[in-house]
Design a protein around this motif. Sequence first.
Motif, PDB file in Angstrom:
ATOM      1  N   ILE A  75       0.836  -1.211   0.000  1.00  0.00           N
ATOM      2  CA  ILE A  75       0.000   0.000   0.000  1.00  0.00           C
ATOM      3  C   ILE A  75       0.866   1.255   0.000  1.00  0.00           C
ATOM      4  CG2 ILE A  75      -1.654   1.332   1.363  1.00  0.00           C
ATOM      5  CD1 ILE A  75      -2.888  -1.403   2.163  1.00  0.00           C
ATOM      6  N   LYS A  76       1.912   1.272   0.817  1.00  0.00           N
ATOM      7  CA  LYS A  76       2.801   2.437   0.860  1.00  0.00           C
ATOM      8  C   LYS A  76       3.492   2.637  -0.488  1.00  0.00           C
ATOM      9  CE  LYS A  76       3.858   2.109   5.770  1.00  0.00           C
ATOM     10  NZ  LYS A  76       4.880   1.700   6.752  1.00  0.00           N
ATOM     11  N   ALA A  77       3.984   1.551  -1.072  1.00  0.00           N
ATOM     12  CA  ALA A  77       4.670   1.658  -2.367  1.00  0.00           C
ATOM     13  C   ALA A  77       3.706   2.132  -3.447  1.00  0.00           C
ATOM     14  CB  ALA A  77       5.285   0.311  -2.738  1.00  0.00           C
ATOM     15  N   ALA A  78       2.493   1.597  -3.469  1.00  0.00           N
ATOM     16  CA  ALA A  78       1.509   2.010  -4.470  1.00  0.00           C
ATOM     17  C   ALA A  78       1.119   3.473  -4.283  1.00  0.00           C
ATOM     18  CB  ALA A  78       0.276   1.121  -4.389  1.00  0.00           C
ATOM     19  N   ALA A  79       0.961   3.904  -3.042  1.00  0.00           N
ATOM     20  CA  ALA A  79       0.618   5.306  -2.783  1.00  0.00           C
ATOM     21  C   ALA A  79       1.721   6.231  -3.272  1.00  0.00           C
ATOM     22  CB  ALA A  79       0.366   5.523  -1.295  1.00  0.00           C
ATOM     23  N   LEU A  80       2.968   5.854  -3.050  1.00  0.00           N
ATOM     24  CA  LEU A  80       4.069   6.690  -3.518  1.00  0.00           C
ATOM     25  C   LEU A  80       4.107   6.780  -5.043  1.00  0.00           C
ATOM     26  CD1 LEU A  80       6.941   5.635  -1.110  1.00  0.00           C
ATOM     27  CD2 LEU A  80       5.932   7.900  -1.314  1.00  0.00           C
ATOM     28  N   VAL A  81       3.888   5.660  -5.709  1.00  0.00           N
ATOM     29  CA  VAL A  81       3.994   5.641  -7.163  1.00  0.00           C
ATOM     30  C   VAL A  81       2.791   6.300  -7.839  1.00  0.00           C
ATOM     31  CG1 VAL A  81       4.099   4.104  -9.161  1.00  0.00           C
ATOM     32  CG2 VAL A  81       5.528   3.661  -7.188  1.00  0.00           C
ATOM     33  N   TYR A  82       1.600   6.206  -7.231  1.00  0.00           N
ATOM     34  CA  TYR A  82       0.398   6.745  -7.874  1.00  0.00           C
ATOM     35  C   TYR A  82      -0.020   8.121  -7.347  1.00  0.00           C
ATOM     36  CZ  TYR A  82      -0.248   2.211 -10.037  1.00  0.00           C
ATOM     37  OH  TYR A  82      -0.071   1.077 -10.773  1.00  0.00           O
ATOM     38  N   LEU A  83       0.097   8.346  -6.047  1.00  0.00           N
ATOM     39  CA  LEU A  83      -0.396   9.601  -5.480  1.00  0.00           C
ATOM     40  C   LEU A  83       0.629  10.732  -5.508  1.00  0.00           C
ATOM     41  CD1 LEU A  83      -2.437   8.263  -2.441  1.00  0.00           C
ATOM     42  CD2 LEU A  83      -3.257   8.919  -4.702  1.00  0.00           C
ATOM     43  N   LEU A  84       1.901  10.398  -5.349  1.00  0.00           N
ATOM     44  CA  LEU A  84       2.927  11.442  -5.360  1.00  0.00           C
ATOM     45  C   LEU A  84       2.978  12.186  -6.703  1.00  0.00           C
ATOM     46  CD1 LEU A  84       4.878  12.588  -3.295  1.00  0.00           C
ATOM     47  CD2 LEU A  84       6.635  11.101  -4.225  1.00  0.00           C
ATOM     48  N   PRO A  85       2.862  11.511  -7.854  1.00  0.00           N
ATOM     49  CA  PRO A  85       2.817  12.259  -9.115  1.00  0.00           C
ATOM     50  C   PRO A  85       1.612  13.196  -9.227  1.00  0.00           C
ATOM     51  CG  PRO A  85       3.396   9.990  -9.544  1.00  0.00           C
ATOM     52  CD  PRO A  85       3.027  10.071  -8.097  1.00  0.00           C
ATOM     53  N   LEU A  86       0.471  12.801  -8.659  1.00  0.00           N
ATOM     54  CA  LEU A  86      -0.688  13.712  -8.660  1.00  0.00           C
ATOM     55  C   LEU A  86      -0.399  14.959  -7.841  1.00  0.00           C
ATOM     56  CD1 LEU A  86      -3.756  11.339  -8.316  1.00  0.00           C
ATOM     57  CD2 LEU A  86      -3.193  12.823 -10.230  1.00  0.00           C
ATOM     58  N   LEU A  87       0.215  14.759  -6.700  1.00  0.00           N
ATOM     59  CA  LEU A  87       0.583  15.894  -5.856  1.00  0.00           C
ATOM     60  C   LEU A  87       1.570  16.797  -6.597  1.00  0.00           C
ATOM     61  CD1 LEU A  87       0.374  17.265  -3.072  1.00  0.00           C
ATOM     62  CD2 LEU A  87       2.347  15.873  -2.382  1.00  0.00           C
ATOM     63  N   GLY A  88       2.580  16.192  -7.251  1.00  0.00           N
ATOM     64  CA  GLY A  88       3.552  16.961  -8.027  1.00  0.00           C
ATOM     65  C   GLY A  88       2.882  17.737  -9.155  1.00  0.00           C
ATOM     66  N   LEU A  89       1.905  17.097  -9.809  1.00  0.00           N
ATOM     67  CA  LEU A  89       1.163  17.754 -10.883  1.00  0.00           C
ATOM     68  C   LEU A  89       0.458  19.002 -10.370  1.00  0.00           C
ATOM     69  CD1 LEU A  89      -0.187  17.444 -13.865  1.00  0.00           C
ATOM     70  CD2 LEU A  89      -2.093  16.577 -12.542  1.00  0.00           C
ATOM     71  N   PHE A  90      -0.290  18.873  -9.283  1.00  0.00           N
ATOM     72  CA  PHE A  90      -1.058  20.008  -8.762  1.00  0.00           C
ATOM     73  C   PHE A  90      -0.162  21.120  -8.217  1.00  0.00           C
ATOM     74  CE2 PHE A  90      -4.491  16.693  -8.068  1.00  0.00           C
ATOM     75  CZ  PHE A  90      -5.207  17.081  -9.187  1.00  0.00           C
ATOM     76  N   VAL A  91       0.877  20.753  -7.486  1.00  0.00           N
ATOM     77  CA  VAL A  91       1.764  21.768  -6.896  1.00  0.00           C
ATOM     78  C   VAL A  91       2.507  22.534  -7.997  1.00  0.00           C
ATOM     79  CG1 VAL A  91       3.840  22.093  -5.483  1.00  0.00           C
ATOM     80  CG2 VAL A  91       2.000  20.615  -4.672  1.00  0.00           C
ATOM     81  N   PHE A  92       3.076  21.804  -8.953  1.00  0.00           N
ATOM     82  CA  PHE A  92       3.834  22.473 -10.010  1.00  0.00           C
ATOM     83  C   PHE A  92       2.908  23.254 -10.950  1.00  0.00           C
ATOM     84  CE2 PHE A  92       7.385  20.312  -8.407  1.00  0.00           C
ATOM     85  CZ  PHE A  92       8.537  20.721  -9.072  1.00  0.00           C
ATOM     86  N   ALA A  93       1.709  22.738 -11.203  1.00  0.00           N
ATOM     87  CA  ALA A  93       0.759  23.478 -12.052  1.00  0.00           C
ATOM     88  C   ALA A  93       0.371  24.790 -11.383  1.00  0.00           C
ATOM     89  CB  ALA A  93      -0.474  22.634 -12.331  1.00  0.00           C
ATOM     90  N   THR A  94       0.148  24.750 -10.089  1.00  0.00           N
ATOM     91  CA  THR A  94      -0.174  25.980  -9.345  1.00  0.00           C
ATOM     92  C   THR A  94       0.996  26.959  -9.410  1.00  0.00           C
ATOM     93  OG1 THR A  94      -1.612  24.738  -7.871  1.00  0.00           O
ATOM     94  CG2 THR A  94      -0.874  26.894  -7.097  1.00  0.00           C
ATOM     95  N   PHE A  95       2.198  26.435  -9.207  1.00  0.00           N
ATOM     96  CA  PHE A  95       3.383  27.277  -9.272  1.00  0.00           C
ATOM     97  C   PHE A  95       3.529  27.879 -10.677  1.00  0.00           C
ATOM     98  CE2 PHE A  95       7.955  27.730 -10.202  1.00  0.00           C
ATOM     99  CZ  PHE A  95       8.254  28.729  -9.293  1.00  0.00           C
ATOM    100  N   GLY A  96       3.326  27.074 -11.721  1.00  0.00           N
ATOM    101  CA  GLY A  96       3.411  27.570 -13.101  1.00  0.00           C
ATOM    102  C   GLY A  96       2.371  28.634 -13.383  1.00  0.00           C
ATOM    103  N   HIS A  97       1.162  28.448 -12.875  1.00  0.00           N
ATOM    104  CA  HIS A  97       0.088  29.430 -13.058  1.00  0.00           C
ATOM    105  C   HIS A  97       0.461  30.755 -12.388  1.00  0.00           C
ATOM    106  CE1 HIS A  97      -4.064  30.778 -13.597  1.00  0.00           C
ATOM    107  NE2 HIS A  97      -3.965  31.278 -12.372  1.00  0.00           N
TER     108      HIS A  97
END
Length: 157
Positions: A75-97
């Motif tokens: 579960i921890k490994a799956a959360a890192l591989v699937y959820l961390l990229p979503l977090l990176g997407l939202f944080v960097f998109a906000t920063f880019g905006h």
Amino acid sequence: MMEEIARVVDYQQGWATVEVELKSACNHCASSENCGTSTIAKAFSVKTQRFSLPADKPCREGDLLKVGLPESVIIKAAALVYLLPLLGLFVFATFGHLFAAGLDLSTNAFAMVFGAIGAVIAWFIGKRLASKIEMDASPVIIAYLGQEVGVIRAHQA
């Protein structure tokens, strides 16, 4: 605990080298006969994974063991591989905006580009952290099942 049956291929000084057959999720549903994905999965050979783990009892080659791995590791490994990229997407998109708005440029284009970059960076970080978690977690022997029982068929003439 996620459990799997493993076959002993070698035993030396308290360490059993086992082989686990990696199974596909295909061929387990009612539609497997009519499914294209199932047909493709059948075409490829069965893959196995080999690793060593400490054994309390001596084992012989061919013995079957029930090995387990805590679900929390998966579960921890799956959360890192699937959820961390979503977090990176939202944080960097906000920063880019915000960055584009400050420079009076196209905010949508910057948000998309920065978001994609953030998702890829976060995916690589998540993959590295997940593999580290999986390396630190080792399977344990739950039960010693003994030798596999074979079936002898008599041919009638």
